[in-house]
Design an enzyme around this catalytic site. Structure first.
Site, PDB file in Angstrom:
ATOM      1  N   GLY A  16      16.596  65.314 -62.811  1.00 51.98           N
ATOM      2  CA  GLY A  16      15.417  64.703 -63.431  1.00 51.98           C
ATOM      3  C   GLY A  16      14.624  63.799 -62.497  1.00 51.98           C
ATOM      4  O   GLY A  16      14.467  64.087 -61.306  1.00 51.98           O
ATOM      5  N   GLY A  18      15.297  60.798 -61.312  1.00 60.47           N
ATOM      6  CA  GLY A  18      16.074  60.160 -60.229  1.00 60.47           C
ATOM      7  C   GLY A  18      16.231  61.092 -59.038  1.00 60.47           C
ATOM      8  O   GLY A  18      16.128  60.660 -57.874  1.00 60.47           O
ATOM      9  N   ASP A  36      25.399  58.416 -59.799  1.00 63.64           N
ATOM     10  CA  ASP A  36      25.259  59.036 -61.122  1.00 63.64           C
ATOM     11  C   ASP A  36      26.646  59.176 -61.749  1.00 63.64           C
ATOM     12  O   ASP A  36      27.652  59.315 -61.052  1.00 63.64           O
ATOM     13  CB  ASP A  36      24.603  60.420 -61.015  1.00 63.64           C
ATOM     14  CG  ASP A  36      23.908  60.844 -62.315  1.00 63.64           C
ATOM     15  OD1 ASP A  36      22.657  60.894 -62.332  1.00 63.64           O
ATOM     16  OD2 ASP A  36      24.613  61.108 -63.319  1.00 63.64           O
ATOM     17  N   CYS A  63      29.076  56.850 -60.329  1.00 60.51           N
ATOM     18  CA  CYS A  63      28.922  55.494 -60.868  1.00 60.51           C
ATOM     19  C   CYS A  63      28.364  55.539 -62.282  1.00 60.51           C
ATOM     20  O   CYS A  63      27.324  56.147 -62.532  1.00 60.51           O
ATOM     21  CB  CYS A  63      27.970  54.702 -59.967  1.00 60.51           C
ATOM     22  SG  CYS A  63      27.491  53.107 -60.643  1.00 60.51           S
ATOM     23  N   ASN A  91      17.206  53.605 -62.375  1.00 58.98           N
ATOM     24  CA  ASN A  91      16.552  54.701 -63.105  1.00 58.98           C
ATOM     25  C   ASN A  91      17.421  55.285 -64.219  1.00 58.98           C
ATOM     26  O   ASN A  91      16.896  55.818 -65.200  1.00 58.98           O
ATOM     27  CB  ASN A  91      16.201  55.801 -62.081  1.00 58.98           C
ATOM     28  CG  ASN A  91      15.893  57.125 -62.733  1.00 58.98           C
ATOM     29  OD1 ASN A  91      14.810  57.318 -63.301  1.00 58.98           O
ATOM     30  ND2 ASN A  91      16.851  58.058 -62.676  1.00 58.98           N
ATOM     31  N   TYR A 152      15.977  52.804 -78.548  1.00 62.27           N
ATOM     32  CA  TYR A 152      15.530  53.154 -77.187  1.00 62.27           C
ATOM     33  C   TYR A 152      14.350  52.263 -76.796  1.00 62.27           C
ATOM     34  O   TYR A 152      14.306  51.688 -75.705  1.00 62.27           O
ATOM     35  CB  TYR A 152      15.140  54.629 -77.143  1.00 62.27           C
ATOM     36  CG  TYR A 152      14.607  55.113 -75.813  1.00 62.27           C
ATOM     37  CD1 TYR A 152      15.471  55.512 -74.795  1.00 62.27           C
ATOM     38  CD2 TYR A 152      13.229  55.190 -75.559  1.00 62.27           C
ATOM     39  CE1 TYR A 152      14.986  55.971 -73.570  1.00 62.27           C
ATOM     40  CE2 TYR A 152      12.738  55.651 -74.350  1.00 62.27           C
ATOM     41  CZ  TYR A 152      13.614  56.043 -73.354  1.00 62.27           C
ATOM     42  OH  TYR A 152      13.117  56.492 -72.150  1.00 62.27           O
ATOM     43  N   THR A 189      11.712  66.512 -68.391  1.00 56.86           N
ATOM     44  CA  THR A 189      13.094  66.474 -67.889  1.00 56.86           C
ATOM     45  C   THR A 189      14.032  66.750 -69.070  1.00 56.86           C
ATOM     46  O   THR A 189      13.601  66.789 -70.224  1.00 56.86           O
ATOM     47  CB  THR A 189      13.470  65.094 -67.299  1.00 56.86           C
ATOM     48  OG1 THR A 189      13.592  64.158 -68.370  1.00 56.86           O
ATOM     49  CG2 THR A 189      12.449  64.606 -66.287  1.00 56.86           C
TER      50      THR A 189
HETATM   51  N1  LIG Z   1      11.591  62.098 -69.213  1.00 54.26           N
HETATM   52  C1  LIG Z   1      10.903  61.238 -69.989  1.00 54.26           C
HETATM   53  O1  LIG Z   1      10.190  61.615 -70.931  1.00 54.26           O
HETATM   54  C2  LIG Z   1      10.975  59.776 -69.669  1.00 54.26           C
HETATM   55  C3  LIG Z   1       9.881  58.972 -70.025  1.00 54.26           C
HETATM   56  C4  LIG Z   1       9.945  57.614 -69.775  1.00 54.26           C
HETATM   57  C5  LIG Z   1      11.042  57.073 -69.165  1.00 54.26           C
HETATM   58  N2  LIG Z   1      12.092  57.870 -68.839  1.00 54.26           N
HETATM   59  C6  LIG Z   1      13.244  57.232 -68.195  1.00 54.26           C
HETATM   60  O2  LIG Z   1      13.424  57.819 -66.930  1.00 54.26           O
HETATM   61  C7  LIG Z   1      14.786  57.662 -66.547  1.00 54.26           C
HETATM   62  C8  LIG Z   1      15.306  58.989 -66.010  1.00 54.26           C
HETATM   63  O3  LIG Z   1      15.366  59.901 -67.074  1.00 54.26           O
HETATM   64  P1  LIG Z   1      15.073  61.471 -66.920  1.00 54.26           P
HETATM   65  O4  LIG Z   1      13.875  61.753 -67.705  1.00 54.26           O
HETATM   66  O5  LIG Z   1      15.130  61.863 -65.506  1.00 54.26           O
HETATM   67  O6  LIG Z   1      16.298  62.042 -67.742  1.00 54.26           O
HETATM   68  P2  LIG Z   1      17.562  62.933 -67.311  1.00 54.26           P
HETATM   69  O7  LIG Z   1      18.412  62.984 -68.519  1.00 54.26           O
HETATM   70  O8  LIG Z   1      17.096  64.193 -66.698  1.00 54.26           O
HETATM   71  O9  LIG Z   1      18.270  62.072 -66.165  1.00 54.26           O
HETATM   72  C9  LIG Z   1      19.001  60.902 -66.431  1.00 54.26           C
HETATM   73  C10 LIG Z   1      20.064  60.754 -65.374  1.00 54.26           C
HETATM   74  O10 LIG Z   1      20.766  59.537 -65.640  1.00 54.26           O
HETATM   75  C11 LIG Z   1      22.156  59.793 -65.525  1.00 54.26           C
HETATM   76  N3  LIG Z   1      22.923  58.850 -66.318  1.00 54.26           N
HETATM   77  C12 LIG Z   1      23.032  58.783 -67.662  1.00 54.26           C
HETATM   78  N4  LIG Z   1      23.892  57.825 -68.012  1.00 54.26           N
HETATM   79  C13 LIG Z   1      24.314  57.244 -66.866  1.00 54.26           C
HETATM   80  C14 LIG Z   1      25.213  56.187 -66.569  1.00 54.26           C
HETATM   81  N5  LIG Z   1      25.886  55.560 -67.544  1.00 54.26           N
HETATM   82  N6  LIG Z   1      25.408  55.850 -65.272  1.00 54.26           N
HETATM   83  C15 LIG Z   1      24.781  56.521 -64.296  1.00 54.26           C
HETATM   84  N7  LIG Z   1      23.933  57.538 -64.506  1.00 54.26           N
HETATM   85  C16 LIG Z   1      23.706  57.890 -65.781  1.00 54.26           C
HETATM   86  C17 LIG Z   1      22.329  61.224 -66.013  1.00 54.26           C
HETATM   87  O11 LIG Z   1      23.551  61.766 -65.598  1.00 54.26           O
HETATM   88  C18 LIG Z   1      21.115  61.877 -65.412  1.00 54.26           C
HETATM   89  O12 LIG Z   1      21.366  62.341 -64.109  1.00 54.26           O
HETATM   90  C19 LIG Z   1      15.509  57.134 -67.778  1.00 54.26           C
HETATM   91  O13 LIG Z   1      15.701  55.738 -67.657  1.00 54.26           O
HETATM   92  C20 LIG Z   1      14.555  57.437 -68.917  1.00 54.26           C
HETATM   93  O14 LIG Z   1      14.716  56.567 -69.998  1.00 54.26           O
HETATM   94  C21 LIG Z   1      12.080  59.212 -69.055  1.00 54.26           C
HETATM   95  C1  LIG Z   2       9.845  62.856 -80.651  1.00 51.99           C
HETATM   96  C2  LIG Z   2      10.863  62.951 -79.598  1.00 51.99           C
HETATM   97  C3  LIG Z   2      11.604  61.684 -79.338  1.00 51.99           C
HETATM   98  C4  LIG Z   2      12.721  61.827 -78.326  1.00 51.99           C
HETATM   99  C5  LIG Z   2      12.215  61.813 -76.905  1.00 51.99           C
HETATM  100  C6  LIG Z   2      13.318  61.600 -75.962  1.00 51.99           C
HETATM  101  C7  LIG Z   2      13.198  60.812 -74.892  1.00 51.99           C
HETATM  102  C8  LIG Z   2      11.946  60.206 -74.480  1.00 51.99           C
HETATM  103  C9  LIG Z   2      11.927  59.250 -73.584  1.00 51.99           C
HETATM  104  C10 LIG Z   2      10.648  58.670 -73.085  1.00 51.99           C
HETATM  105  O1  LIG Z   2      10.863  57.419 -72.494  1.00 51.99           O
HETATM  106  C11 LIG Z   2       9.629  58.535 -74.161  1.00 51.99           C
HETATM  107  C12 LIG Z   2       8.335  58.265 -73.559  1.00 51.99           C
HETATM  108  C13 LIG Z   2       7.325  57.796 -74.230  1.00 51.99           C
HETATM  109  C14 LIG Z   2       7.386  57.427 -75.670  1.00 51.99           C
HETATM  110  C15 LIG Z   2       6.404  58.157 -76.444  1.00 51.99           C
HETATM  111  C16 LIG Z   2       5.358  57.637 -76.951  1.00 51.99           C
HETATM  112  C17 LIG Z   2       4.999  56.228 -76.801  1.00 51.99           C
HETATM  113  C18 LIG Z   2       3.616  56.046 -77.123  1.00 51.99           C
HETATM  114  C19 LIG Z   2       2.780  56.378 -75.915  1.00 51.99           C
HETATM  115  C20 LIG Z   2       1.519  55.660 -76.035  1.00 51.99           C
HETATM  116  O2  LIG Z   2       1.419  54.762 -76.845  1.00 51.99           O
HETATM  117  O3  LIG Z   2       0.603  56.024 -75.295  1.00 51.99           O
END
Ligand SMILES: NC(=O)c1ccc[n+]([C@@H]2O[C@H](COP(=O)([O-])OP(=O)(O)OC[C@H]3O[C@@H](n4cnc5c(N)ncnc54)[C@H](O)[C@@H]3O)[C@@H](O)[C@H]2O)c1
Ligand SMILES: CCCCC/C=C\C=C\[C@H](O)C/C=C\C/C=C\CCCC(=O)O
Length: 256
Positions: A16, A18, A36, A63, A91, A152, A189
Site C-alpha cells: 500500500g 507505506g 511491518d 514490527c 504510516n 477510526y 489500497t
Molecule cells: N487507503 C486509504 O484510503 C487511506 C486514506 C487515508 C489514510 N490512510 C492511511 O494510510 C496508512 C496506510 O494505509 P494503506 O492505505 O496503505 O493500507 P494497507 O492496508 O494497504 O497498508 C497498511 C500496512 O500497515 C501494516 N500494519 C497494520 N497493522 C500494523 C501494525 N500493528 N504494525 C505494523 N504494521 C502494521 C499492514 O501490514 C500493511 O502493510 C494507514 O495509516 C491508513 O489509515 C489510508
Molecule cells: C464507506 C467505506 C468506509 C471504509 C473505508 C476504509 C478505510 C478508509 C480509510 C481512509 O482513511 C478514509 C479516507 C477518507 C474518509 C472519507 C471521507 C471523509 C470525508 C472527506 C471530505 O470531507 O472531503
C-alpha cells in the site's frame, strides 16, 4: 532537502502507501528500513527493493507498532545497520470499527510512540542530525464527515492533533526537526477492501461521491512534504476532487 544518503524508517511498509513511500525515497537515493507486522510480505517487498536499488539500501524489520518493545528493537536494528535516522514515517494503520481498542493501539498509540522514539534519535540536542517526521492521518482526521467510521475517525483526529502539537513545540528549531501530517482521502489500497464499518453503508455511493486517489497522487504530496524545508506544521490533504491542499494553521502563539 536532498535525499541522497538519508536514512528513513517507514512503518506499515509491506504494501500500500507505506510500500509506495519507501520506493519513492529509495528512488531519490535514501536508505529505507521497512517495518511491518506482516513478515513474509515485508520480506518479499524488501527483497524486491534490494534487487532494484542495492542490497544495502533496504532493510526489513518485523514490527508491530502497538508494541513498545518491538518499536524499540526496530530503532536499535536500524541504528546498528545505518547509524542514523533522518526521516520517520509513521504510516501503519488499520480500519476495524469492531475492535476500537486495537485500532487506537495501532493508529494512535503506535504513532505517538514511533514519533517520540524518533525525536530521541533525531534531535540535534541529543546527538542526532535533525530531519522530518511525517505522520499519516486521513481527511477523516480533520473532518468528522466520515460518520460511518467514528472510532477510526477518532484515531486520525488524534494523529493530526498530536502531530500539530509537536510542530508548535518552541524547541523544534533547536532540535532541527520538522513535523507534518499527511491526510489522504480514499486511496486505492487494500485498506478499502473490507469496508469495516459498524453500520450498513452504501460504500460504492460514498466512494463515488468523494472519489478515490491513485497511489501516485498521494506519493507526490508525500515527497513534497519530505523535500520542503519550510513545511513544519503542515497538514496536507489529498483528495481525488481537489488534489493537494493545506489545512489552515491556527494563529501562532505569542513569543514564548
Ligand atoms: N487507503 C486509504 O484510503 C487511506 C486514506 C487515508 C489514510 N490512510 C492511511 O494510510 C496508512 C496506510 O494505509 P494503506 O492505505 O496503505 O493500507 P494497507 O492496508 O494497504 O497498508 C497498511 C500496512 O500497515 C501494516 N500494519 C497494520 N497493522 C500494523 C501494525 N500493528 N504494525 C505494523 N504494521 C502494521 C499492514 O501490514 C500493511 O502493510 C494507514 O495509516 C491508513 O489509515 C489510508
Ligand atoms: C464507506 C467505506 C468506509 C471504509 C473505508 C476504509 C478505510 C478508509 C480509510 C481512509 O482513511 C478514509 C479516507 C477518507 C474518509 C472519507 C471521507 C471523509 C470525508 C472527506 C471530505 O470531507 O472531503
Amino acid at each position: 532537502m536532498s535525499l541522497s544518503g538519508k536514512v528513513a524508517l517507514v512503518t506499515g511498509a509491506a504494501q500500500g502507501l507505506g510500500k509506495a513511500f519507501s520506493e519513492a525515497l529509495l528512488k531519490r537515493g535514501a536508505k529505507v528500513c521497512l517495518a511491518d507486522v506482516q513478515s513474509p510480505l515485508g520480506e518479499a517487498t524488501t527483497t524486491e527493493f534490494q534487487q532494484e536499488y542495492g542490497k544495502d539500501r533496504a532493510l526489513f524489520v518485523k514490527c508491530d507498532v502497538s508494541s513498545v518493545s518491538e518499536l524499540q528493537t526496530t530503532f536499535t536494528k536500524l541504528l546498528s545497520e545505518y547509524g542514523q535516522l533522518d526521516i520517520m514515517i509513521n504510516n501503519a494503520g488499520i480500519m476495524d470499527e469492531h475492535n476500537p481498542a486495537r485500532m487506537v493501539d495501532i493508529n494512535l498509540t503506535g504513532v505517538i510512540m514511533g514519533t517520540n522514539m524518533a525525536v530521541d534519535v533525531m534531535s540535534k540536542e541529543k546527538g542526532g542530525q535533525g530531519g522530518i517526521i511525517i505522520n499519516v492521518a486521513s481527511t477523516a482526521g480533520i473532518t468528522p464527515r466520515a460518520f460511518f467510521t467514528p472510532a477510526y475517525t477518532g484515531t486520525k483526529f488524534g494523529v493530526a492533533g498530536f502531530t500539530r502539537s509537536w510542530s508548535y513545540n518552541p524547541y523544534v528549531k533547536k532540535m532541527g526537526l520538522r513535523f507534518a501530517c499527511l491526510c489522504p482521502a480514499f486511496t486505492a489500497t487494500d485498506i478499502l477492501n473490507p469496508m469495516g464499518t459498524l453500520y450498513p453503508v452504501d460504500a460504492e455511493k460514498i466512494t463515488q461521491m468523494i472519489g478515490i486517489n491513485e497511489i501516485p497522487a498521494v506519493v507526490a504530496g508525500f515527497i513534497q512534504l519530505v523535500e520542503d524545508e519550510q513545511c513544519n506544521g503542515a497538514v496536507m490533504t489529498i483528495t481525488a476532487q481537489e488534489g493537494i491542499q493545506f489545512y489552515k494553521k491556527p494563529l501562532a502563539l505569542s513569543k514564548m
